[in-house]
Design an enzyme around this catalytic site. Structure first.
Site, PDB file in Angstrom:
ATOM      1  CG  ASN A  47       8.191  -3.155   0.571  1.00 56.57           C
ATOM      2  OD1 ASN A  47       6.939  -3.172   0.826  1.00 56.57           O
ATOM      3  ND2 ASN A  47       8.555  -3.523  -0.583  1.00 56.57           N
ATOM      4  CG  HIS A  87       6.773   0.435  -8.433  1.00 57.27           C
ATOM      5  ND1 HIS A  87       7.294   0.604  -7.579  1.00 57.27           N
ATOM      6  CD2 HIS A  87       6.763  -0.854  -8.939  1.00 57.27           C
ATOM      7  CE1 HIS A  87       7.788  -0.399  -7.090  1.00 57.27           C
ATOM      8  NE2 HIS A  87       7.319  -1.431  -7.716  1.00 57.27           N
ATOM      9  CG  ASP A 103       4.178  -9.207  -4.979  1.00 60.48           C
ATOM     10  OD1 ASP A 103       4.085  -8.205  -4.121  1.00 60.48           O
ATOM     11  OD2 ASP A 103       5.078  -9.697  -5.415  1.00 60.48           O
ATOM     12  CG  LEU A 137      -2.176  -1.174   1.245  1.00 61.49           C
ATOM     13  CD1 LEU A 137      -3.093  -1.044   2.360  1.00 61.49           C
ATOM     14  CD2 LEU A 137      -3.009  -0.944  -0.077  1.00 61.49           C
ATOM     15  NE  ARG A 138       4.507   0.175  -3.866  1.00 60.12           N
ATOM     16  CZ  ARG A 138       5.394  -0.871  -3.864  1.00 60.12           C
ATOM     17  NH1 ARG A 138       6.092  -1.256  -2.930  1.00 60.12           N
ATOM     18  NH2 ARG A 138       5.392  -1.579  -4.985  1.00 60.12           N
ATOM     19  CG  HIS A 154      10.765 -11.632  -1.012  1.00 60.20           C
ATOM     20  ND1 HIS A 154      10.306 -11.052  -1.974  1.00 60.20           N
ATOM     21  CD2 HIS A 154      12.249 -11.914  -1.645  1.00 60.20           C
ATOM     22  CE1 HIS A 154      11.045 -10.540  -2.839  1.00 60.20           C
ATOM     23  NE2 HIS A 154      12.256 -11.211  -2.754  1.00 60.20           N
ATOM     24  N   GLY A 170       7.685  -4.976 -10.060  1.00 61.11           N
ATOM     25  CA  GLY A 170       6.303  -4.928  -9.237  1.00 61.11           C
ATOM     26  C   GLY A 170       5.354  -4.678 -10.330  1.00 61.11           C
TER      27      GLY A 170
END
Ligand code: DOR
Ligand code: ZN
Length: 430
Positions: free
Chosen positions: A95, A309, A305, A64-65, A180, A324
């Site tokens: 991340n 971007h 996943d 979700l950044r 991962h 991604g």
């Protein structure tokens, strides 16, 4: 208010057959009050035209950044995108910037996620501080704050002894370790499957880097008894190892993505970063092994996943662009159109892998439809076919190699806890 939905079709959990039924729920308690026929008393009635009423989908792997990379996605855009894909629960990877390695970040995501009022979000917190692969985070505090599992997704924990310590601690706290799997001493600076890499003229990423790490972690999971969950399985060797581990009684689950079930490296004929994803698209033998593993339950669940971007980042060419693809909105339509409709995967297998199975393994309150259960539905239209058009996505990401593919099985409406969280055609927030 009691709301009754008539004219829909449900999937029978035992027989896997579709059958017509009315579903009644209470929009205050958020519970299903009855499943039956059109005589159930209700305050309001809505009539469908044969759409499927499925349990809300659950995705254990989205990015979700937020915080930190909000040009790629925000909690609002990401959760609206999930709702548009029929998802009522997603687990988000750590991340972010800062990485989700402290209790206050977990709480921030949970609180702001709830305020969005769409799909429920379950943060997955870091295994190591700043995802550096060194000091372990404070698992107990992270759990207390609401982390559903632990992962350094985006990269693997390279140091074996540290992973053993992480699993030992996670087992004590009854938290899943989500991996991962990538041995960086093998994957190096690779960006594509070695065959595709040769064609494009970029460094290859050895397929063995995935299975090598899975093998290590299976052995450590067997020793510790932790619940080991393997992310985005992509190779034949990985599937074989997971099958072996399950036969030995190791507590292991695994996910497979729509892109690894539908695409191979052979499609990569030009330097376009839309194809760049980690793990990479692999060979046809790998794809078939993943499909077989998905059908026999070795790969338990579908996870997208979803990795948005910016257009700018993805236009830098395969070597320089980030890994991604976005996935939330296209997952069900693609898998339904290209695996269920041709008779490769039964609808019931696809649906359980997106609902009951992740709910069971991660203790999420959802994934099934029964009286007294949560009113979480993905209402799916199987009649309208349309072309995938990234410009119409709710996610901020436009990065999908499926642009232009035709698909059916679009979500018409998503209901979560008795509230409508998505209606097809609704305005975008972003
Ligand atoms: O393709 C990927 N993108 N794979 C990952 O493991 C990380 C993800 C991302 O964060 O963009
Ligand atoms: Zn990953």
């Amino acid at each position: 208010m009691r709301i009754r939905i008539d004219g829909g079709r449900l999937l029978h959990s035992q027989t896997g057959e579709l059958y017509g039924a009315s579903v009644c729920y209470d929009d205050v308690t958020g519970k299903i009050t009855a499943i039956g026929d059109e005589t159930i008393p209700a305050d309001k009635v809505e009539t469908l035209q044969g759409e499927l009423i499925l349990p809300g989908f659950i995705d254990m792997h989205v990015h979700l950044r937020d915080p930190g990379f909000t040009a790629k996605e925000t909690l609002t855009s990401g959760l609206q995108s999930a709702a548009a894909g029929g998802f009522t629960h997603v687990a988000c990877m750590p991340n972010t910037n800062p990485p989700t390695d402290a209790a206050e970040i977990v709480r921030d995501i949970t609180t702001r996620g709830r305020d969005v009022g769409k799909t429920s979000v379950h943060p997955i917190a870091c295994i190591t501080v700043s995802q550096k692969g060194e000091a372990l985070t404070d698992f107990a505090q992270l759990k207390e704050a609401g982390a559903i599992a632990l992962s350094d997704d985006g990269k693997g924990v390279q140091h074996g002894r540290r992973m053993l310590d992480a699993m030992t601690r996670a087992k004590e706290l009854d938290m899943p370790i989500v991996i991962h799997s990538e041995d960086e001493t093998l994957s190096g600076n690779g960006v594509l499957h070695p065959e595709a890499a040769k064609r494009i003229g970029v460094p290859g990423l050895l397929e063995e880097s995935e299975a090598a790490m899975i093998a290590r972690d299976i052995l450590l999971a067997e020793r510790t008894g932790v619940h080991l969950h393997v992310c985005h399985v992509s190779t034949e060797q990985s599937v074989a190892l997971i099958r072996w581990a399950k036969a030995r009684g190791v507590h292991i689950t695994a996910e497979v993505t729509p892109h690894h079930l539908l695409l191979t490296e052979a499609l990569i004929t030009e330097d376009d970063a839309v194809w760049k994803v980690n793990p990479p698209l692999q060979g046809e033998r790998d794809r078939m092994a993943c499909l077989e593993g998905f059908l026999d339950g070795t790969l338990d669940m579908i996870a997208t996943d979803h990795a948005p971007h910016t257009v700018d980042e993805k236009s830098r060419g395969i070597l320089r662009a980030p890994f991604g693809m976005v996935g939330s909105e296209v997952a069900f339509p693609l898998l339904y159109t290209y695996l269920v409709l041709p008779g490769i995967v039964p609808l019931s297998r696809l649906v359980e892998a997106m609902t009951r199975v992740p709910a069971t393994h991660f203790g999420i309150d959802g994934g099934a439809m029964h009286v007294g259960g949560t009113a979480d539905f993905a209402i799916v239209d199987l009649t309208k076919e349309k072309e995938i058009d990234p410009d119409r996505f709710y996610t901020r990401g436009r990065n999908t190699p499926f642009a232009g593919w035709r698909a059916t099985g679009w979500t018409a409406r998503t209901i979560h806890l008795g509230r409508e969280i998505f209606i097809a055609g609704e305005e975008r927030f972003i």
